[in-house]
Design an enzyme around this catalytic site. Structure first.
Site, PDB file in Angstrom:
ATOM      1  N   LEU A   1      -2.050 -11.491  -0.248  1.00 19.14           N
ATOM      2  CA  LEU A   1      -3.203 -10.860   0.395  1.00 19.14           C
ATOM      3  C   LEU A   1      -4.345 -11.844   0.587  1.00 19.14           C
ATOM      4  O   LEU A   1      -5.055 -11.804   1.601  1.00 19.14           O
ATOM      5  CB  LEU A   1      -3.678  -9.668  -0.438  1.00 19.14           C
ATOM      6  CG  LEU A   1      -2.763  -8.442  -0.469  1.00 19.14           C
ATOM      7  CD1 LEU A   1      -3.322  -7.398  -1.417  1.00 19.14           C
ATOM      8  CD2 LEU A   1      -2.578  -7.853   0.923  1.00 19.14           C
TER       9      LEU A   1
ATOM     10  N   PRO B   1       0.817   5.841  -0.117  1.00 21.36           N
ATOM     11  CA  PRO B   1      -0.018   6.961   0.333  1.00 21.36           C
ATOM     12  C   PRO B   1      -1.157   7.290  -0.625  1.00 21.36           C
ATOM     13  O   PRO B   1      -2.246   7.669  -0.187  1.00 21.36           O
ATOM     14  CB  PRO B   1       0.989   8.115   0.440  1.00 21.36           C
ATOM     15  CG  PRO B   1       2.302   7.451   0.701  1.00 21.36           C
ATOM     16  CD  PRO B   1       2.259   6.172  -0.057  1.00 21.36           C
TER      17      PRO B   1
ATOM     18  N   THR C   1       0.828  -1.207   0.000  1.00 23.89           N
ATOM     19  CA  THR C   1       0.000   0.000   0.000  1.00 23.89           C
ATOM     20  C   THR C   1       0.863   1.258   0.000  1.00 23.89           C
ATOM     21  O   THR C   1       1.888   1.327   0.692  1.00 23.89           O
ATOM     22  CB  THR C   1      -0.913   0.003   1.234  1.00 23.89           C
ATOM     23  OG1 THR C   1      -1.773  -1.128   1.164  1.00 23.89           O
ATOM     24  CG2 THR C   1      -1.739   1.264   1.313  1.00 23.89           C
TER      25      THR C   1
ATOM     26  N   GLU D   1      -6.620  -5.151   3.711  1.00 19.08           N
ATOM     27  CA  GLU D   1      -6.752  -6.403   2.948  1.00 19.08           C
ATOM     28  C   GLU D   1      -8.004  -6.388   2.067  1.00 19.08           C
ATOM     29  O   GLU D   1      -8.617  -7.414   1.800  1.00 19.08           O
ATOM     30  CB  GLU D   1      -6.785  -7.640   3.867  1.00 19.08           C
ATOM     31  CG  GLU D   1      -5.779  -7.659   4.994  1.00 19.08           C
ATOM     32  CD  GLU D   1      -4.339  -7.726   4.517  1.00 19.08           C
ATOM     33  OE1 GLU D   1      -4.105  -7.725   3.305  1.00 19.08           O
ATOM     34  OE2 GLU D   1      -3.428  -7.772   5.359  1.00 19.08           O
TER      35      GLU D   1
ATOM     36  N   ILE E   1       1.870   0.366   7.127  1.00 16.23           N
ATOM     37  CA  ILE E   1       2.582  -0.911   7.117  1.00 16.23           C
ATOM     38  C   ILE E   1       2.724  -1.437   8.543  1.00 16.23           C
ATOM     39  O   ILE E   1       3.483  -0.890   9.352  1.00 16.23           O
ATOM     40  CB  ILE E   1       3.968  -0.764   6.460  1.00 16.23           C
ATOM     41  CG1 ILE E   1       3.844  -0.099   5.087  1.00 16.23           C
ATOM     42  CG2 ILE E   1       4.646  -2.122   6.370  1.00 16.23           C
ATOM     43  CD1 ILE E   1       2.936  -0.815   4.114  1.00 16.23           C
TER      44      ILE E   1
END
Length: 396
Positions: A251, A146, A144, A375, A175
């Site tokens: 994931l 910003p 991921t 997730e 994170i």
């Protein structure tokens, strides 16, 4: 069953008799993790949450390693080789203590270790997995960014070849474990497509400032990852995957653990509400004796144990090698959404006491707001299922 056979007594903690689905080894794993959480987390977690910290995280990681909870569904390299159902039961018990503790374990095992185990070289596996399984090294997973959460294909972090080396630049956000990790699995754009890199966190140019001022997952370490000209050897790249298939498969594995874990938070809130309803008196008798309260408890119990049954079904499919990503989305979407509703209903039974850290309900409710998002958001899982049902892609 003959008409004269004696039925087992009704168990309010297991109204559907779901324990009958578990093998002795499953129960042993569940009880080991439950005992550890009761001893090492529950007496302290309200204080950790209030202060917004997770002290002694490295000690907790080593203890979790000692009971086989890190990378427990992986085989070899010091991992426990547990079944998917056993891993799920562990996630349920950990999140019944706190979502932050389950997140620590999920990111370590289902994301960082899973990526190395499935896509890494033998040298990478030998270098990192035994120490990660023991909790001697904590890992994190950098996907991921910003500006790019649900759309990882648009990530800006990039890696360029420089001779035999790779040079990474970019930022990752939200994170888990980042500031305490010894190794980060970082996904970056390359000329060949998205690739994964095993990044020792003591590499020059790597930093992981911790994110503060959270109102959810407060007993969890959450960080930004900053990569400024981080130079890595060619051996740092995960050799067995190119493209988003790599991070997305990780994931999916982590989401499976959430399907179970969310029911742990729900169970803890339900049990708090049930105990409170039995003992709290209003108008001359326990509030559990009023019809409206019993209706709430019945509805909560139905959704809780339906969710556990769903998680168990998905776990058996995973153990049989038949679990599809769409089915994981089904479980994540349903169970997290229902867990939040159970927490909110439990809060109404506790009244004003429901907002107090003396009880776990509000802590679980706020934690689940993060679990609802990470997730894969509700909307993303709805679209995954929508595409599977209609055959039409509504993502773009």
């Amino acid at each position: 069953m003959s008409a004269s056979a004696k039925l087992p007594p009704f168990d309010a903690a297991d109204p559907l008799g779901l324990d009958d689905l578990l093998e002795p080894e499953d129960l042993a794993v569940r009880d080991t993790v439950r005992t550890w959480a009761a001893d090492r987390v529950l007496p302290y977690v309200a204080d950790w949450y209030e202060k917004g910290e997770l002290p002694g995280i490295r000690d907790l990681a080593r203890e979790l390693g000692s009971i086989g909870a890190l990378g427990m569904s992986l085989t070899g390299y010091g991992c426990a080789g547990a079944s998917a159902v056993q891993y799920g039961l562990a996630c349920l018990e950990l999140e019944a203590a706190d979502s932050g503790i389950r997140s620590l374990v999920s990111v370590q095992g289902s994301l960082a270790m899973y990526a190395i185990h499935r896509f890494g070289s033998e040298e990478q596996k030998l270098q990192w997995l035994p120490r990660m399984a023991a909790g001697e090294v904590i890992g994190c997973f950098g996907l991921t960014e910003p500006d790019h959460g649900s759309d990882p294909a648009s990530m800006r972090t990039h890696a360029k070849r420089d001779g035999e080396d790779w040079v990474l630049n970019g930022r990752k956000m939200w994170i888990t474990n980042g500031s305490v990790a010894g190794v980060a699995v970082v996904w970056a754009q390359t000329e060949e497509g998205v690739r994964g890199f095993v990044v020792p966190t003591d590499s020059p140019g790597f930093s992981a400032p911790e994110i503060k001022h959270k109102w959810s997952l407060r007993a969890s370490v959450t960080s930004e990852l900053v990569l400024d000209d981080v130079r890595l050897p060619a051996t740092a790249v995960l050799p067995e995957v190119t493209g988003l298939r790599g991070p997305l498969s990780c994931l999916s594995h982590a989401r499976y653990g959430i399907v179970w874990g969310a029911m742990g938070a729900a169970r803890s809130s339900f049990e708090a509400a049930l105990d409170y309803a039995r003992s709290r008196e209003q108008f001359g008798r326990p509030i559990g004796g009023f019809q409206l309260t019993q209706a709430k408890l019945a509805d909560m119990a139905v959704e809780l144990h339906k969710g556990i049954l769903l998680a168990h079904h998905l776990g058996r499919r995973m153990d049989a090698g038949r679990l599809r990503p769409e089915q994981v989305s089904f479980g994540k979407l349903n169970n997290v959404r229902e867990a939040i509703e159970i927490c909110r209903t439990a809060r109404t039974i506790l009244g004003a006491n429901g907002i107090s850290l003396e009880y776990p309900v509000m802590r679980h409710a706020t934690n689940l707001e993060s679990v609802l998002t990470y997730e894969g958001t509700v909307e993303m899982h709805q679209l995954v299922l929508g595409k599977a049902l209609t055959g039409l892609d509504a993502f773009r």
